[in-house]
Design a protein around this motif. Sequence first.
Motif, PDB file in Angstrom:
ATOM      1  N   ASP A  69      29.173  45.268  48.431  1.00 31.90           N
ATOM      2  CA  ASP A  69      30.617  45.164  48.210  1.00 31.90           C
ATOM      3  C   ASP A  69      30.973  43.711  47.928  1.00 31.90           C
ATOM      4  O   ASP A  69      31.278  42.940  48.837  1.00 31.90           O
ATOM      5  CB  ASP A  69      31.366  45.674  49.441  1.00 31.90           C
ATOM      6  CG  ASP A  69      32.875  45.676  49.244  1.00 31.90           C
ATOM      7  OD1 ASP A  69      33.343  45.334  48.139  1.00 31.90           O
ATOM      8  OD2 ASP A  69      33.583  46.013  50.213  1.00 31.90           O
ATOM      9  N   LYS A  70      30.956  43.355  46.655  1.00 29.59           N
ATOM     10  CA  LYS A  70      31.204  41.960  46.280  1.00 29.59           C
ATOM     11  C   LYS A  70      32.690  41.621  46.178  1.00 29.59           C
ATOM     12  O   LYS A  70      33.041  40.510  45.825  1.00 29.59           O
ATOM     13  CB  LYS A  70      30.476  41.635  44.977  1.00 29.59           C
ATOM     14  CG  LYS A  70      28.972  41.678  45.157  1.00 29.59           C
ATOM     15  CD  LYS A  70      28.231  41.254  43.925  1.00 29.59           C
ATOM     16  CE  LYS A  70      26.741  41.308  44.219  1.00 29.59           C
ATOM     17  NZ  LYS A  70      25.916  41.038  43.089  1.00 29.59           N
ATOM     18  N   SER A  71      33.551  42.580  46.498  1.00 29.74           N
ATOM     19  CA  SER A  71      34.986  42.305  46.489  1.00 29.74           C
ATOM     20  C   SER A  71      35.435  41.736  47.836  1.00 29.74           C
ATOM     21  O   SER A  71      36.567  41.308  47.983  1.00 29.74           O
ATOM     22  CB  SER A  71      35.771  43.585  46.187  1.00 29.74           C
ATOM     23  OG  SER A  71      35.612  44.515  47.254  1.00 29.74           O
ATOM     24  N   ARG A  72      34.546  41.733  48.795  1.00 29.49           N
ATOM     25  CA  ARG A  72      34.850  41.213  50.132  1.00 29.49           C
ATOM     26  C   ARG A  72      33.884  40.083  50.483  1.00 29.49           C
ATOM     27  O   ARG A  72      32.811  39.982  49.918  1.00 29.49           O
ATOM     28  CB  ARG A  72      34.741  42.322  51.170  1.00 29.49           C
ATOM     29  CG  ARG A  72      35.762  43.419  50.970  1.00 29.49           C
ATOM     30  CD  ARG A  72      35.719  44.381  52.141  1.00 29.49           C
ATOM     31  NE  ARG A  72      36.787  45.347  52.072  1.00 29.49           N
ATOM     32  CZ  ARG A  72      38.027  45.133  52.508  1.00 29.49           C
ATOM     33  NH1 ARG A  72      38.352  43.981  53.033  1.00 29.49           N
ATOM     34  NH2 ARG A  72      38.937  46.072  52.420  1.00 29.49           N
ATOM     35  N   TRP A 119      31.218  38.637  52.535  1.00 34.78           N
ATOM     36  CA  TRP A 119      30.124  38.970  53.435  1.00 34.78           C
ATOM     37  C   TRP A 119      29.111  37.841  53.383  1.00 34.78           C
ATOM     38  O   TRP A 119      29.341  36.821  52.748  1.00 34.78           O
ATOM     39  CB  TRP A 119      29.471  40.308  53.056  1.00 34.78           C
ATOM     40  CG  TRP A 119      30.410  41.461  53.115  1.00 34.78           C
ATOM     41  CD1 TRP A 119      30.861  42.208  52.067  1.00 34.78           C
ATOM     42  CD2 TRP A 119      31.061  42.005  54.273  1.00 34.78           C
ATOM     43  NE1 TRP A 119      31.744  43.176  52.503  1.00 34.78           N
ATOM     44  CE2 TRP A 119      31.874  43.072  53.851  1.00 34.78           C
ATOM     45  CE3 TRP A 119      31.027  41.691  55.625  1.00 34.78           C
ATOM     46  CZ2 TRP A 119      32.642  43.826  54.729  1.00 34.78           C
ATOM     47  CZ3 TRP A 119      31.800  42.440  56.500  1.00 34.78           C
ATOM     48  CH2 TRP A 119      32.585  43.486  56.051  1.00 34.78           C
ATOM     49  N   SER A 143      39.273  40.105  51.688  1.00 36.03           N
ATOM     50  CA  SER A 143      39.406  40.301  50.245  1.00 36.03           C
ATOM     51  C   SER A 143      40.305  39.205  49.696  1.00 36.03           C
ATOM     52  O   SER A 143      41.023  38.538  50.453  1.00 36.03           O
ATOM     53  CB  SER A 143      40.060  41.653  49.948  1.00 36.03           C
ATOM     54  OG  SER A 143      39.271  42.705  50.402  1.00 36.03           O
ATOM     55  N   VAL A 144      40.331  39.053  48.375  1.00 34.71           N
ATOM     56  CA  VAL A 144      41.215  38.079  47.745  1.00 34.71           C
ATOM     57  C   VAL A 144      42.653  38.442  48.095  1.00 34.71           C
ATOM     58  O   VAL A 144      43.056  39.602  48.019  1.00 34.71           O
ATOM     59  CB  VAL A 144      40.997  38.053  46.211  1.00 34.71           C
ATOM     60  CG1 VAL A 144      42.040  37.180  45.538  1.00 34.71           C
ATOM     61  CG2 VAL A 144      39.602  37.565  45.890  1.00 34.71           C
ATOM     62  N   ASP A 150      43.950  38.074  51.156  1.00 29.96           N
ATOM     63  CA  ASP A 150      44.067  38.228  52.605  1.00 29.96           C
ATOM     64  C   ASP A 150      44.395  36.887  53.269  1.00 29.96           C
ATOM     65  O   ASP A 150      43.921  35.835  52.831  1.00 29.96           O
ATOM     66  CB  ASP A 150      42.766  38.751  53.218  1.00 29.96           C
ATOM     67  CG  ASP A 150      42.527  40.221  52.944  1.00 29.96           C
ATOM     68  OD1 ASP A 150      43.409  40.867  52.337  1.00 29.96           O
ATOM     69  OD2 ASP A 150      41.456  40.717  53.340  1.00 29.96           O
ATOM     70  N   GLU A 196      39.541  33.202  46.224  1.00 29.90           N
ATOM     71  CA  GLU A 196      38.481  33.690  45.338  1.00 29.90           C
ATOM     72  C   GLU A 196      37.220  33.980  46.155  1.00 29.90           C
ATOM     73  O   GLU A 196      36.944  33.295  47.137  1.00 29.90           O
ATOM     74  CB  GLU A 196      38.166  32.631  44.273  1.00 29.90           C
ATOM     75  CG  GLU A 196      37.104  33.027  43.292  1.00 29.90           C
ATOM     76  CD  GLU A 196      36.769  31.905  42.291  1.00 29.90           C
ATOM     77  OE1 GLU A 196      35.803  32.088  41.559  1.00 29.90           O
ATOM     78  OE2 GLU A 196      37.463  30.872  42.279  1.00 29.90           O
ATOM     79  N   ILE A 197      36.485  34.987  45.720  1.00 31.06           N
ATOM     80  CA  ILE A 197      35.207  35.347  46.354  1.00 31.06           C
ATOM     81  C   ILE A 197      34.188  35.525  45.243  1.00 31.06           C
ATOM     82  O   ILE A 197      34.444  36.222  44.264  1.00 31.06           O
ATOM     83  CB  ILE A 197      35.309  36.661  47.157  1.00 31.06           C
ATOM     84  CG1 ILE A 197      36.322  36.501  48.296  1.00 31.06           C
ATOM     85  CG2 ILE A 197      33.956  37.061  47.708  1.00 31.06           C
ATOM     86  CD1 ILE A 197      36.658  37.810  48.998  1.00 31.06           C
TER      87      ILE A 197
END
Length: 164
Positions: free
Chosen positions: A84-87, A89, A135-136, A138, A155-156
């Motif tokens: 899950d690259k939207s968060r 980790w 996430s972006v 937050d 940004e992540i």
Amino acid sequence: MDNRTNPITPQGLAALKARYDHLLGTERPAIVEIVSWAAGNGDRSENGDYLYGRKRMREIDRELAFLARRMKSSRVIEPSEQSDKSRAWFGATVTIADEDDEQRTLTLIGDDEQDPSAGKIGWSAPIARALRGASVGDLRRVRLPGGEKEWEVVEISYPDERAS
């Protein structure tokens, strides 16, 4: 992630192994040679080379034991393979902004490879714990020694698999 394991990047584990190999293969044999030479010189109670050598050998042995424990408990995680690259980790590079819109870019990595001055934050650091799963957009609040501070995730990103 389990607290008993030591999450680490492949590069971080390689650095631990390199340090272990250097201590075991280079530094320790050199100190053993000095200690054995100094022991042959007679009175050991006032022999600086002998006393310092024994002390340094104990330090090396302690560090070797520490490194062995850390490597044994290590769990290698390839950041580019996160599902899950939207968060945010393990292995994520996260850009955050504070109330004054000052931005910082942090990379969440293993505790053994952290370098805060380079923006590499250990996985168990307070700010890394606060950013986990973000996430972006937050807002994350972190309790620091200087007081509580709030950051927004701007940004992540994760490293590209081909760049590894």
